[in-house]
Design an enzyme around this catalytic site. Structure first.
Site, short mmCIF file in Angstrom:
data_model
loop_
_atom_site.label_atom_id
_atom_site.label_comp_id
_atom_site.label_asym_id
_atom_site.label_seq_id
_atom_site.Cartn_x
_atom_site.Cartn_y
_atom_site.Cartn_z
N LYS A 188 11.82 -26.86 7.51
CA LYS A 188 12.93 -27.11 8.25
C LYS A 188 13.58 -28.25 7.86
O LYS A 188 13.25 -29.34 7.42
CB LYS A 188 12.42 -26.98 9.68
N LYS A 222 -0.04 -18.24 6.73
CA LYS A 222 -0.92 -18.73 8.04
C LYS A 222 -1.36 -17.59 8.54
O LYS A 222 -0.64 -16.35 8.14
CB LYS A 222 -0.34 -19.58 8.98
N LYS A 269 4.25 -20.56 25.25
CA LYS A 269 4.97 -19.22 25.53
C LYS A 269 5.65 -18.95 26.67
O LYS A 269 4.88 -19.65 27.88
CB LYS A 269 4.09 -18.13 24.98
N GLU A 311 8.46 -22.05 23.53
CA GLU A 311 9.03 -20.77 23.18
C GLU A 311 9.39 -19.94 24.62
O GLU A 311 8.62 -20.18 25.68
CB GLU A 311 8.19 -19.82 22.52
N HIS A 371 5.74 -23.00 7.56
CA HIS A 371 7.19 -22.97 7.59
C HIS A 371 7.83 -24.10 8.35
O HIS A 371 9.10 -24.40 8.15
CB HIS A 371 7.60 -21.55 8.15
N ARG A 415 0.64 -1.12 -0.07
CA ARG A 415 -0.02 -0.02 -0.05
C ARG A 415 0.82 1.26 -0.02
O ARG A 415 0.46 2.38 -0.59
CB ARG A 415 -1.08 0.07 1.41
N HIS A 447 1.26 -26.30 12.96
CA HIS A 447 2.61 -26.80 13.00
C HIS A 447 2.62 -28.11 13.58
O HIS A 447 3.18 -29.30 13.31
CB HIS A 447 3.43 -25.90 13.73
N ASP A 466 -3.06 -21.07 16.84
CA ASP A 466 -1.74 -20.56 16.29
C ASP A 466 -0.63 -21.68 16.02
O ASP A 466 0.20 -21.37 15.20
CB ASP A 466 -1.25 -19.49 17.35
P1 NAD Z 1 2.24 -6.42 8.22
O1 NAD Z 1 1.21 -5.78 8.83
O2 NAD Z 1 3.42 -6.22 8.78
O3 NAD Z 1 2.27 -6.00 6.69
C1 NAD Z 1 1.16 -5.95 5.94
C2 NAD Z 1 1.24 -5.72 4.44
O4 NAD Z 1 0.25 -5.84 3.60
C3 NAD Z 1 1.90 -4.12 4.18
O5 NAD Z 1 3.05 -4.44 3.36
C4 NAD Z 1 1.01 -3.60 3.60
O6 NAD Z 1 1.27 -2.56 3.01
C5 NAD Z 1 0.19 -4.54 2.92
N1 NAD Z 1 -1.24 -4.35 2.81
C6 NAD Z 1 -2.32 -3.84 3.67
N2 NAD Z 1 -3.45 -3.63 3.10
C7 NAD Z 1 -3.31 -3.76 1.91
C8 NAD Z 1 -4.03 -3.48 0.55
N3 NAD Z 1 -5.59 -2.96 0.59
N4 NAD Z 1 -3.56 -3.67 -0.63
C9 NAD Z 1 -2.31 -3.99 -0.63
N5 NAD Z 1 -1.28 -3.99 0.29
C10 NAD Z 1 -1.66 -4.02 1.67
O7 NAD Z 1 1.85 -7.90 8.18
P2 NAD Z 1 3.10 -9.23 8.50
O8 NAD Z 1 3.38 -9.17 9.84
O9 NAD Z 1 4.12 -9.03 7.40
O10 NAD Z 1 2.07 -10.47 7.92
C11 NAD Z 1 1.64 -10.71 6.59
C12 NAD Z 1 0.98 -12.12 6.65
O11 NAD Z 1 1.94 -12.94 6.90
C13 NAD Z 1 -0.23 -12.25 7.78
O12 NAD Z 1 -1.14 -13.07 6.89
C14 NAD Z 1 0.38 -12.79 8.86
O13 NAD Z 1 -0.74 -13.53 9.51
C15 NAD Z 1 1.33 -13.64 8.37
N6 NAD Z 1 2.32 -14.11 9.04
C16 NAD Z 1 3.42 -13.27 9.59
C17 NAD Z 1 4.31 -13.59 10.32
C18 NAD Z 1 5.38 -12.79 10.77
O14 NAD Z 1 6.19 -12.94 11.41
N7 NAD Z 1 5.13 -11.19 10.62
C19 NAD Z 1 4.47 -14.90 10.61
C20 NAD Z 1 3.55 -15.99 9.84
C21 NAD Z 1 2.54 -15.61 9.29
#
Ligand code: NAD
Length: 483
Positions: A182, A148, A331, A216, A178, A51, A240, A235
């Site tokens: 591993k 996820k 946790k 964790e 993920h 975005r 997992h 979660d």
């Molecule tokens: P985040 O909030 O840090 O990032 C979200 C991203 O989505 C940003 O780049 C934002 O610009 C984009 N976005 C939001 N609304 C949008 C729209 N309408 N159009 C286009 N882009 C848009 O989230 P994150 O932590 O990076 O997580 C992303 C996904 O990965 C989620 O489904 C989360 O559950 C999953 N996930 C994250 C982690 C982690 O460690 N962060 C681990 C496992 C799974």
């Protein structure tokens, strides 16, 4: 020992959510490492789409910072990084609107693999799939990667599957867990199915029980809002731990091919016994000197969400009936450790007379220090007669494989390369995810209906005492959680 790196086909990889936490911490540093390893062809390109308004030059800077921040110290060469970021472009895009899509289309080259990584909230998965279709990006060369959580119950998982299936064939959908990426998890399959030693003993006749632990030390941190609506069961267990259980318990697939493996995993989930509430312990961590309690962390003094769960699971099939699987995850526990332990039965008869019980134990460590250890009984050295002791036959990958194993590819690196190669073996199929929710839903519903309150446990401990008692009732003990 030098491992062979085979470059993957040329690709255009679009990371929706390319500015987000996951992209910066895992996906982009992982791609950088594969680039350095020579697995990406020079023509490969990566397109961040999110975005935020920025141009490609600003995105390259952001990614360079992220790679430096989230890579091992001293592992990032300036020259390599400069070459890597040249592969990057950025497109501001709205998943729910029209802006940015024609720009994205103009970046996509014909004749190369098109991969779309949905690193955004699951509520956007359907919108993205629909827009990819509207803009002509759902061809045979395209595949999507989804993160996820894949739903929060059976109904929402089905809806997500339907949304994606409207535009993509199952063979184009890569659902990430993920844990499956591993190194040790794949080694678990290599050990089971690549050796004559284990498979004949891999059943209830010889295996006393199996433990799967994912412990964790961290609390919910800044994810309190999300976590409190989810809990350890959704979660961690539904995905997992369940995936690990499947790999341990499944029948040998006829070949190492995506559907053969996933068919066998699905059969395990379908064979899981309905859970008896007495065979589950839920917990919530208390405050300690180094952190707030769970309830303080999520900002709800009455929260009933579990930060810990332990359970005794039965698999009702010919191979496993009678061998319990003990699962636990939580946790703020004593140590960070993920381990699968197969505890074999005692000898039917010992020729050495009365000695302490000796069980062979196979431990598969996922983190830290990935490796596999087999505990065997030998004679205690020295002239003191025939006294037996247990010693580990240790296969620590770092030791056995030398430099290559010091930094095995991170799970994300491997999985993204598998997406480009078109190999779905380590990804969850839609029916697997639904079956896992179908088993998990009644457990969570039961807690809600009964108003079940999690037991409190001390931060930095092994979890609630009730979990220890659950095993004690079966005259068994949990393995020590050690770092
Ligand atoms: P985040 O909030 O840090 O990032 C979200 C991203 O989505 C940003 O780049 C934002 O610009 C984009 N976005 C939001 N609304 C949008 C729209 N309408 N159009 C286009 N882009 C848009 O989230 P994150 O932590 O990076 O997580 C992303 C996904 O990965 C989620 O489904 C989360 O559950 C999953 N996930 C994250 C982690 C982690 O460690 N962060 C681990 C496992 C799974």
């Amino acid at each position: 020992m030098v491992s062979r790196v085979i470059p993957v086909d040329v690709f255009d990889l679009v990371i929706f959510g390319g500015t987000g936490d996951l992209a910066r911490r895992k996906i982009l540093p992982g791609l950088f490492r594969r680039f350095c390893a020579g697995q990406m062809q020079p023509e490969a390109q990566i397109i961040g789409a999110a975005r935020a308004e920025m141009d490609s030059a600003e995105y390259r800077e952001m990614v360079a910072d992220a790679v430096r921040e989230f890579s091992a110290e001293g592992s990032v060469g300036d020259e390599d990084l400069a070459q890597f970021v040249e592969r990057l472009h950025y497109v501001p895009i709205d998943a729910r609107g029209e802006s940015g899509w024609s720009d994205l289309v103009s970046h996509m080259r014909p004749g190369v693999v098109h991969a779309f990584y949905f690193s955004v909230a699951p509520s956007l998965f359907g919108d993205l799939a629909e827009r990819l279709n509207i803009h002509g990006l759902t061809n045979d060369a395209s595949r999507i990667v989804v993160e996820k959580p894949f739903g929060r119950d059976l109904e929402s998982a089905r809806a997500l599957n339907r949304d994606l299936a409207a535009y993509f064939d199952e063979s184009q959908i890569y659902r990430i867990d993920h844990y499956l990426g591993k190194e040790t998890v794949q080694n678990l399959m290599a050990v089971r199915f690549g050796n004559m030693l284990f498979e004949p003993l891999w059943n209830s006749q010889y295996v006393d029980h199996i433990q799967i632990t994912v412990a964790e030390t961290v609390g919910v941190g800044g994810r309190g809002d999300y976590y409190d609506k989810s809990g350890a069961m959704r979660d961690m267990v539904q995905n997992h731990l369940m995936q690990l259980l499947c790999l341990i318990a499944m029948e040998p697939p006829s070949k190492f091919d995506p559907d053969a493996v996933r068919d066998e995993k699905l059969k395990v989930i379908r064979a899981l016994d309905k859970m008896d509430p007495h065979h589950i312990v839920r917990g919530q961590y208390e405050a300690s000197d180094d952190g707030p309690s769970y309830r303080e962390a999520v900002g709800d003094p009455r929260s009933r969400t579990e930060s810990y769960v332990a359970m005794k699971v039965g698999v009702s099939n010919w191979r496993w009936a009678g061998t319990p699987f003990y699962l636990r995850t939580g946790k703020r526990l004593k140590a960070r450790s993920s381990e699968i332990t197969v505890v074999f039965k005692e000898l039917n008869h010992s020729i050495f007379g009365e000695q302490e019980d000796h069980h062979n134990v196979l431990s598969i460590r996922l983190q830290p220090n990935e490796g596999i250890t087999l505990g065997v009984t030998i004679k205690e050295p020295g002239p003191g007669g025939m006294r037996l002791i247990d010693v580990p036959l240790d296969m620590s990958f770092a030791q056995a494989l030398g430099d290559d194993a010091d930094a095995p590819p991170d799970a994300y690196e491997r999985l993204i390369m598998d997406v480009i190669r078109g190999n779905q073996t380590l990804f969850m199929r839609g029916d697997e995810v639904e079956a896992a929710w179908a088993w998990t839903d009644p457990i969570i519903k039961g807690w809600e209906e009964r108003g079940d309150v999690p037991k409190l446990y001390e931060s930095g401990s092994d979890g609630p005492v009730d979990a220890v008692q659950m095993l004690a009732r079966d005259t068994r003990v949990w393995r020590k959680v050690s770092p």
